[in-house]
Structures are given as C-alpha cells and as structure tokens.
Design an enzyme around this catalytic site. Structure first.
Site, mmCIF file in Angstrom:
data_model
loop_
_atom_site.group_PDB
_atom_site.id
_atom_site.type_symbol
_atom_site.label_atom_id
_atom_site.label_comp_id
_atom_site.label_asym_id
_atom_site.label_seq_id
_atom_site.Cartn_x
_atom_site.Cartn_y
_atom_site.Cartn_z
ATOM 1 N N LYS A 62 0.843 -1.213 0.000
ATOM 2 C CA LYS A 62 0.000 0.000 0.000
ATOM 3 C C LYS A 62 0.873 1.257 0.000
ATOM 4 O O LYS A 62 0.632 2.192 -0.749
ATOM 5 C CB LYS A 62 -0.942 0.015 1.217
ATOM 6 C CG LYS A 62 -1.858 -1.182 1.312
ATOM 7 C CD LYS A 62 -2.800 -1.106 2.484
ATOM 8 C CE LYS A 62 -2.125 -1.125 3.847
ATOM 9 N NZ LYS A 62 -1.406 -2.386 4.164
ATOM 10 N N ARG B 159 -9.805 1.027 8.624
ATOM 11 C CA ARG B 159 -9.316 -0.315 8.953
ATOM 12 C C ARG B 159 -10.338 -1.101 9.764
ATOM 13 O O ARG B 159 -10.083 -2.250 10.116
ATOM 14 C CB ARG B 159 -8.069 -0.145 9.817
ATOM 15 C CG ARG B 159 -6.813 -0.733 9.223
ATOM 16 C CD ARG B 159 -5.717 -0.383 10.191
ATOM 17 N NE ARG B 159 -4.534 -1.121 10.008
ATOM 18 C CZ ARG B 159 -3.451 -0.664 9.369
ATOM 19 N NH1 ARG B 159 -3.470 0.508 8.799
ATOM 20 N NH2 ARG B 159 -2.373 -1.390 9.315
ATOM 21 N N ARG C 195 11.826 -5.630 5.071
ATOM 22 C CA ARG C 195 11.623 -4.194 4.810
ATOM 23 C C ARG C 195 12.589 -3.336 5.635
ATOM 24 O O ARG C 195 12.855 -3.620 6.792
ATOM 25 C CB ARG C 195 10.185 -3.798 5.168
ATOM 26 C CG ARG C 195 9.970 -2.291 5.132
ATOM 27 C CD ARG C 195 8.536 -1.912 5.102
ATOM 28 N NE ARG C 195 7.792 -2.377 6.267
ATOM 29 C CZ ARG C 195 6.469 -2.222 6.388
ATOM 30 N NH1 ARG C 195 5.776 -1.629 5.443
ATOM 31 N NH2 ARG C 195 5.856 -2.670 7.470
ATOM 32 N N ARG D 52 11.423 -1.424 11.091
ATOM 33 C CA ARG D 52 10.314 -1.006 11.953
ATOM 34 C C ARG D 52 10.159 -1.984 13.113
ATOM 35 O O ARG D 52 10.309 -3.184 12.936
ATOM 36 C CB ARG D 52 9.017 -0.984 11.126
ATOM 37 C CG ARG D 52 8.623 0.411 10.686
ATOM 38 C CD ARG D 52 7.517 0.416 9.695
ATOM 39 N NE ARG D 52 6.288 -0.251 10.110
ATOM 40 C CZ ARG D 52 5.169 -0.232 9.396
ATOM 41 N NH1 ARG D 52 5.122 0.428 8.254
ATOM 42 N NH2 ARG D 52 4.081 -0.861 9.810
ATOM 43 N N ARG E 218 -0.308 -8.948 13.370
ATOM 44 C CA ARG E 218 -0.924 -7.921 12.499
ATOM 45 C C ARG E 218 -1.797 -8.581 11.431
ATOM 46 O O ARG E 218 -2.857 -8.060 11.083
ATOM 47 C CB ARG E 218 0.169 -7.060 11.838
ATOM 48 C CG ARG E 218 0.788 -6.069 12.817
ATOM 49 C CD ARG E 218 2.106 -5.530 12.341
ATOM 50 N NE ARG E 218 2.034 -4.816 11.091
ATOM 51 C CZ ARG E 218 3.092 -4.563 10.310
ATOM 52 N NH1 ARG E 218 4.292 -4.986 10.665
ATOM 53 N NH2 ARG E 218 2.951 -3.891 9.196
HETATM 54 P P1 AP5 Z 1 4.895 -1.577 1.843
HETATM 55 O O1 AP5 Z 1 4.587 -0.781 0.622
HETATM 56 O O2 AP5 Z 1 5.648 -0.910 2.935
HETATM 57 O O3 AP5 Z 1 3.568 -2.312 2.369
HETATM 58 P P2 AP5 Z 1 2.308 -1.738 3.157
HETATM 59 O O4 AP5 Z 1 1.106 -2.427 2.601
HETATM 60 O O5 AP5 Z 1 2.302 -0.244 3.143
HETATM 61 O O6 AP5 Z 1 2.628 -2.333 4.570
HETATM 62 P P3 AP5 Z 1 2.540 -1.713 6.034
HETATM 63 O O7 AP5 Z 1 3.224 -2.709 6.927
HETATM 64 O O8 AP5 Z 1 3.080 -0.310 6.086
HETATM 65 O O9 AP5 Z 1 1.050 -1.721 6.264
HETATM 66 P P4 AP5 Z 1 0.347 -1.819 7.597
HETATM 67 O O10 AP5 Z 1 -1.022 -1.661 7.106
HETATM 68 O O11 AP5 Z 1 0.575 -2.996 8.441
HETATM 69 O O12 AP5 Z 1 1.071 -0.722 8.484
HETATM 70 P P5 AP5 Z 1 0.680 0.761 8.873
HETATM 71 O O13 AP5 Z 1 1.903 1.557 8.821
HETATM 72 O O14 AP5 Z 1 -0.512 1.209 8.101
HETATM 73 O O15 AP5 Z 1 5.702 -2.884 1.356
HETATM 74 C C1 AP5 Z 1 6.203 -3.835 2.295
HETATM 75 C C2 AP5 Z 1 7.608 -4.312 1.861
HETATM 76 O O16 AP5 Z 1 7.510 -5.034 0.616
HETATM 77 C C3 AP5 Z 1 8.607 -3.178 1.585
HETATM 78 O O17 AP5 Z 1 9.879 -3.596 1.987
HETATM 79 C C4 AP5 Z 1 8.574 -3.003 0.051
HETATM 80 O O18 AP5 Z 1 9.802 -2.493 -0.464
HETATM 81 C C5 AP5 Z 1 8.316 -4.434 -0.409
HETATM 82 N N1 AP5 Z 1 7.535 -4.498 -1.633
HETATM 83 C C6 AP5 Z 1 6.529 -3.664 -2.023
HETATM 84 N N2 AP5 Z 1 6.021 -4.061 -3.210
HETATM 85 C C7 AP5 Z 1 6.717 -5.191 -3.568
HETATM 86 C C8 AP5 Z 1 6.648 -6.078 -4.685
HETATM 87 N N3 AP5 Z 1 5.790 -5.891 -5.683
HETATM 88 N N4 AP5 Z 1 7.481 -7.137 -4.704
HETATM 89 C C9 AP5 Z 1 8.364 -7.338 -3.699
HETATM 90 N N5 AP5 Z 1 8.504 -6.540 -2.632
HETATM 91 C C10 AP5 Z 1 7.673 -5.476 -2.556
HETATM 92 O O19 AP5 Z 1 0.195 0.572 10.366
HETATM 93 C C11 AP5 Z 1 1.088 0.293 11.432
HETATM 94 C C12 AP5 Z 1 0.331 0.277 12.754
HETATM 95 O O20 AP5 Z 1 -0.271 1.565 13.004
HETATM 96 C C13 AP5 Z 1 -0.857 -0.708 12.828
HETATM 97 O O21 AP5 Z 1 -0.449 -2.004 13.188
HETATM 98 C C14 AP5 Z 1 -1.730 -0.029 13.912
HETATM 99 O O22 AP5 Z 1 -1.238 -0.273 15.181
HETATM 100 C C15 AP5 Z 1 -1.572 1.450 13.595
HETATM 101 N N6 AP5 Z 1 -2.593 1.961 12.662
HETATM 102 C C16 AP5 Z 1 -2.360 2.487 11.431
HETATM 103 N N7 AP5 Z 1 -3.527 2.856 10.849
HETATM 104 C C17 AP5 Z 1 -4.500 2.551 11.734
HETATM 105 C C18 AP5 Z 1 -5.921 2.668 11.700
HETATM 106 N N8 AP5 Z 1 -6.561 3.171 10.634
HETATM 107 N N9 AP5 Z 1 -6.624 2.233 12.768
HETATM 108 C C19 AP5 Z 1 -6.004 1.729 13.855
HETATM 109 N N10 AP5 Z 1 -4.660 1.579 13.949
HETATM 110 C C20 AP5 Z 1 -3.921 1.987 12.894
#
Ligand code: AP5
Length: 212
Positions: free
Chosen positions: A13, A88, A127, A160, A171
């Site tokens: 994402k 979410r 990552r 991270r 997660r």
């Molecule tokens: P990346 O693009 O970083 O993936 P992502 O989907 O953004 O993953 P996140 O871990 O950031 O999502 P998340 O939803 O768990 O975390 P968030 O920060 O929102 O890609 C991942 C890896 O793969 C990278 O190394 C990239 O280079 C690689 N990659 C990408 N594309 C690729 C491909 N095609 N092929 C190979 N490799 C590839 O949330 C974190 C925490 O915050 C949550 O756990 C929660 O505690 C809190 N939080 C955030 N939002 C909310 C909410 N709305 N409500 C409640 N709590 C929340």
C-alpha cells in the site's frame, strides 16, 4: 480523486501509494506514518498509540477518526487524496462516509491489493525504512543503491519495530478479524477493485493505472 488502498500489512500500500501520489499529484495519507511521527515526537497521542502499535494491535477508533477528520480538511487535499491504512474497521469506514458526506465529497475507488500470506511475511521481515524521509526499501526486492543508506536523503535505514516476525503474524490476524469485513462493505458500493499485488512494483503500478 479520492482513493482507498485496502489490503493486509505488507501488500505494498505504501509503495504503490507513493507512485500514485506522484503520478496524479494528490497526497498520500498514511495513518501508520502519521502515528509513527507522533511516536517519534513523543506527543500524548504518540505515547498512547505506541502501546498498540508495538503489539500489532489497532489504535482505538476514536483516536484515528479524530486524526483523519483534521487531516483531510487540509489544503493539500483539495484535489483529492489517497488513503493508505485507513479505514481499517467498519466503524472507521462509517465515520469516513460521514466525513465525505459532510464535506460534499465522493469516494472514487477502493483498490484491494492482494498478495499471498507467505510472501507478505518475507516482504515485511526484509523491509527497511528511512526514519528521516519515510522512503521504503526491501533488502532483496527493492534495495537502496548503497546498503543501509537511503537513496533520497542519505540517512541510515532502520527496521520497523512491528516488522519482527511474531508481531507481523499478529498484524495479519488483526487484519483478518477487523479489516477484512471492509471487503464486503465496499463490494456493496461497487467501488472495490481487486489488484493482483504480486510481481514487480512497476508491473503492479501499471495494473493500478489501468483501473484509474
Ligand atoms: P509496503 O509498501 O511498505 O507495504 P504496506 O502495505 O504499506 O505495509 P505496512 O506494513 O506499512 O502496512 P500496515 O497496514 O501494516 O502498516 P501501517 O503503517 O498502516 O511494502 C512492504 C515491503 O515489501 C517493503 O519492503 C517493500 O519495499 C516491499 N515491496 C513492495 N512491493 C513489492 C513487490 N511488488 N514485490 C516485492 N517486494 C515489494 O500501520 C502500522 C500500525 O499503526 C498498525 O499495526 C496499527 O497499530 C496502527 N494503525 C495504522 N492505521 C491505523 C488505523 N486506521 N486504525 C487503527 N490503527 C492503525
């Protein structure tokens, strides 16, 4: 253009959101990045959020909804925005519908990015992120030019805290329980489009552009 990027942790994402943001010139709003910034600055919100984030649990809805209400009112959102990590939960989706209604806005598309679970674990444990500018890398799939150093700003890359395997697994469970119901929620609105999230980053972006 108002877009939601939906999908499990690690499906790309953040990676795709950054490309969409550049191509269409609209901001990418990542709730995860906003929260991590609050944690880094040791704000009250950050201190509360950290407890949940470190365990891979969701931060309570009321905190997130208030935060997003303020964010989408900012000037840079006038021509649209991409939501990465929000909504979410069903409660967040309902609150977001209200926000749109109140501001006379309309949701364009929900892009559901789909990647098999084994690949997600590999992506997240490999990552590395830049603590300074937020750029995202992968040690094998998307490495920086110089090992451990951000291409964009030269800072040292870090892992991270919630990318440790046991937290990643939690997660994924939290995603299945709390966020997967949104697939049904948005299917009913006919705005949801499923995107195959496997393959090269550029290839996936082409699939997204075709839909948009
Ligand atoms: P990346 O693009 O970083 O993936 P992502 O989907 O953004 O993953 P996140 O871990 O950031 O999502 P998340 O939803 O768990 O975390 P968030 O920060 O929102 O890609 C991942 C890896 O793969 C990278 O190394 C990239 O280079 C690689 N990659 C990408 N594309 C690729 C491909 N095609 N092929 C190979 N490799 C590839 O949330 C974190 C925490 O915050 C949550 O756990 C929660 O505690 C809190 N939080 C955030 N939002 C909310 C909410 N709305 N409500 C409640 N709590 C929340």
């Amino acid at each position: 253009m108002i877009l939601i990027l939906l999908g499990a942790p690690g499906v790309g994402k953040g990676t795709q959101g950054a490309l969409i943001s550049k191509e269409y010139n609209i901001p990418q709003i990542s709730t995860g990045d906003i929260l991590r910034n609050e944690v880094k600055n040791e704000t009250e919100l950050g201190k509360k959020a950290k407890v949940y984030m470190d365990k891979g649990e969701l931060v309570p809805d009321d905190i997130i909804i208030g935060m997003m209400e303020n964010r989408i009112k900012q000037d840079d959102c006038k021509n649209g925005f991409i939501l990465d990590g929000f909504p979410r939960t069903v409660a967040q989706a309902e609150a977001f519908d209200e926000m749109l209604k109140k501001n006379g806005l309309e949701l364009h598309r929900v892009l559901l990015i789909d990647v098999p679970e084994e690949e997600i674990i590999e992506r997240l444990t490999g990552r590395r992120v830049c603590p300074n500018c937020g750029a995202v890398y992968h040690i094998k799939n998307n490495p920086p030019k110089k090992e451990g150093i951000c291409d964009k700003c030269g800072s040292e890359l870090v892992q991270r805290d919630d990318d440790k395997e046991e937290v990643v697994r939690n997660r994924l469970e939290v995603y299945k329980k709390n966020t997967m119901p949104l697939i049904d929620y948005y299917t009913k609105t006919s705005k949801l489009v499923k995107i195959d999230g496997t393959g090269e980053i550029g290839e996936i972006f082409e699939r997204i552009k075709k839909v948009l």
